[in-house]
Design a protein around this motif. Sequence first.
Motif, mmCIF file in Angstrom:
data_model
loop_
_atom_site.group_PDB
_atom_site.id
_atom_site.type_symbol
_atom_site.label_atom_id
_atom_site.label_comp_id
_atom_site.label_asym_id
_atom_site.label_seq_id
_atom_site.Cartn_x
_atom_site.Cartn_y
_atom_site.Cartn_z
ATOM 1 N N VAL A 205 12.196 -13.078 -3.970
ATOM 2 C CA VAL A 205 11.094 -12.349 -4.605
ATOM 3 C C VAL A 205 10.360 -11.546 -3.543
ATOM 4 O O VAL A 205 9.935 -12.085 -2.519
ATOM 5 N N ILE A 206 10.230 -10.247 -3.791
ATOM 6 C CA ILE A 206 9.537 -9.336 -2.889
ATOM 7 C C ILE A 206 8.331 -8.761 -3.622
ATOM 8 O O ILE A 206 8.465 -8.229 -4.729
ATOM 9 N N LEU A 207 7.160 -8.862 -3.011
ATOM 10 C CA LEU A 207 5.926 -8.375 -3.625
ATOM 11 C C LEU A 207 5.457 -7.107 -2.921
ATOM 12 O O LEU A 207 5.458 -7.031 -1.694
ATOM 13 N N LEU A 208 5.051 -6.116 -3.706
ATOM 14 C CA LEU A 208 4.495 -4.876 -3.177
ATOM 15 C C LEU A 208 3.077 -4.707 -3.697
ATOM 16 O O LEU A 208 2.775 -5.067 -4.825
ATOM 17 N N ARG A 209 2.219 -4.150 -2.872
ATOM 18 C CA ARG A 209 0.873 -3.834 -3.331
ATOM 19 C C ARG A 209 0.290 -2.688 -2.525
ATOM 20 O O ARG A 209 0.794 -2.346 -1.447
ATOM 21 N N GLN A 210 -0.745 -2.084 -3.082
ATOM 22 C CA GLN A 210 -1.477 -1.030 -2.386
ATOM 23 C C GLN A 210 -2.863 -1.549 -2.009
ATOM 24 O O GLN A 210 -3.521 -2.191 -2.818
ATOM 25 N N GLU A 211 -3.251 -1.236 -0.780
ATOM 26 C CA GLU A 211 -4.576 -1.621 -0.308
ATOM 27 C C GLU A 211 -5.338 -0.347 0.044
ATOM 28 O O GLU A 211 -4.839 0.510 0.775
ATOM 29 N N VAL A 212 -6.553 -0.216 -0.489
ATOM 30 C CA VAL A 212 -7.390 0.938 -0.201
ATOM 31 C C VAL A 212 -8.609 0.464 0.575
ATOM 32 O O VAL A 212 -9.381 -0.364 0.085
ATOM 33 N N ARG A 213 -8.737 0.962 1.788
ATOM 34 C CA ARG A 213 -9.882 0.628 2.639
ATOM 35 C C ARG A 213 -10.487 1.918 3.140
ATOM 36 O O ARG A 213 -9.792 2.751 3.735
ATOM 37 N N TYR A 214 -11.777 2.072 2.908
ATOM 38 C CA TYR A 214 -12.486 3.271 3.347
ATOM 39 C C TYR A 214 -11.763 4.539 2.881
ATOM 40 O O TYR A 214 -11.559 5.488 3.625
ATOM 41 N N THR A 218 -2.886 2.075 1.992
ATOM 42 C CA THR A 218 -1.737 1.551 2.726
ATOM 43 C C THR A 218 -0.872 0.746 1.765
ATOM 44 O O THR A 218 -1.384 -0.051 0.986
ATOM 45 N N ARG A 219 0.443 0.972 1.810
ATOM 46 C CA ARG A 219 1.373 0.169 1.019
ATOM 47 C C ARG A 219 1.816 -1.036 1.839
ATOM 48 O O ARG A 219 2.131 -0.906 3.026
ATOM 49 N N LEU A 220 1.867 -2.200 1.184
ATOM 50 C CA LEU A 220 2.180 -3.452 1.879
ATOM 51 C C LEU A 220 3.290 -4.192 1.151
ATOM 52 O O LEU A 220 3.383 -4.153 -0.075
#
Length: 489
Positions: A205-214, A218-220
Motif C-alpha cells: 500500500v502506497i499513500l500519496l498526499r499534498q501538503e500546503v505550507r505558507y 509539496t507532494r508526499l
Amino acid sequence: MAQGSTSASERARRSSAARRGAQTAATGIQGLDFILDGGLPEGQPTLLRGGPGAGKTAIALTFFCHGLEQGEPSVLATFDESPEALTRHAHALGFPLDEHLAAGRGRILDMRPDRSELVSGGEVELTALLARIGYALDALGARRLVVDAIDGMDESFAPGNSLRAELTRVFDWIRERDATTLITSGEHSGFSERFGLEDYIADCVILLRQEVRYRRMTRLLRILKRRGGGHGTNEFPFLLDHEGVFLSPITGTRLEARPSSERHTTGVEGLDAMLGGGGPYRGSAVMVSGQSGTGKTSFAAAFAAAACRAGDSVLYLSFEEATEELLRNQRSVGLDLASCIDSGRLVLEPLLAVELGWEEHLLRVMRSVQGQAPGVVVLDPASALGDPHDDRQGKEMLLRLFYMLKREGVTVLATELLPDYSDGVSNMDVSSIIDVWIKLRRDERDGRLCRLLNVVKARGLPTSDRVLEYYLSGDGVHVANGAETGGAS
C-alpha cells in the motif's frame, strides 16, 4: 472467522509469495524502486491511494509505460478517464504511449461503468469485468496490469453489495493470475469505514498526499506496508512535472562519502595560499559566507571557471541572478563564464527561489545532478533555499543536500548571505557538514571600504589564521599577502 483458520485470500497470497520469492517489478521511478527495495512485489496487488491531484495516475502511467519500454506486454484498465485522455497524459510525462499501443505491445481497456451493459439483476457483474481484463492479459501474454481509479465503480453496485465486499475477489483473482498489479484509488471522507479493507488485503500500500505550507504545495509519498520485503518508512517528497515523476529518498542512517586526496584550485591564488597552497579536496563541501556586496558570487564564479579550465563539468545553480545578468556581472571582474558554457563544461541553471517550497528545491537540484552528473555543483546563494518560516526545515534541507552531493563524490560550493544585523553569525547553521568555510566581511578604514577574508575551518588542510584584505578588480579577485599561511588547523 475462527481463530487459527486461514482465508482463501491468505492461502493464495502465501502460495504466490512462495513461488516467486522476493522478486520485484521496477516502476520506472528510481527513487520509488529504491524505497520499495527493488520495486512492486511481483504477481501481487499494490494499492496506490491519494486525493485529487496527488499524482496517482501519473505514477500508474509511469509504471505502465516503463513496462512497455522494457518489452513487457502490459494492460491498463481505466474506470475514470478515457483511453484518449490517458494517452495525452502519458505524452505530457514524456511517454509515446500511442506508439506502443499501435505496435500492439499494450492495451487500454475502457472500463468506465455502463449499467446498461454491466448490471444484471440490479448488481454489477464483477465476473464480466475480470473476464475482460483476463482476456486482454492472455491475448498479450501480459503480467503487468494497472487498474486506474477502481473506486470509480463503487456507485454502480446495488445497495446490498459494495466494492469493498468485492475487493477480496479482485485481489485473489490477481494473485491467481500472477499479475503484478498497481491499483489506484481516491481518498474519500470516512475512507477507513468505506474502503479500509483495501489496506489489509493488498500486499503493498502506497499513500500519496499534498501538503500546503505558507501557500506552497509539496507532494508526499509513504509506503504504508509491503508484505515479503523491506521498505522505506519515512514520508518522501516527490516532483511531478513535464519531466515526469521524480522521487529521491532524502533520509539515511549511515554517513558515507567518497574521500579523495586530489584538490581543486579555488581560482583565487591568494585563497589557495591560505589553504596551504591548494584548494579544497574533491568531493568536499565548501561554504563562502558574507554580507551583501562582499563578492560571494565572484568567489563562486572564480571557483566554477577554474574547475572548467581543469576539465571538470560544473553545474551552477543561481537563485538570484538570471543567466545573462550573471555573465555580465562577472565580466566586470575578468571572468568569462560564457566561454565555459560554450565549451560544454559549464551549465548555468537559474531558479527563482521564492516560487518553490524547500522540498521541491531539493528535488530539482538532485534531479539536475543525477541528469548531468557534474563533478562540481555551485549553489548561489544556498541561503535562498532555506525556509524563512521554519529555520529547522531549512537547515534539514541543506544538510541533506550537502550530504547527498558528498555521497556522490560531487564537490559543492555554496554561498551564504549574512544579514547586516547578524554580526557575522551564520543563520544556516550547517557548519557541521561543511569541510571548508570562508567568511567575508566589510569594514571601513580611513574613509574607504575594505573587504576582509578569513578561513574559519578547513578539514584536513593547513590553513591561515590571519584575517586578510582582498579586492575585486577588472582582472579578478585578489587576496593581499595571501602567501603567508601563518598556522595550521
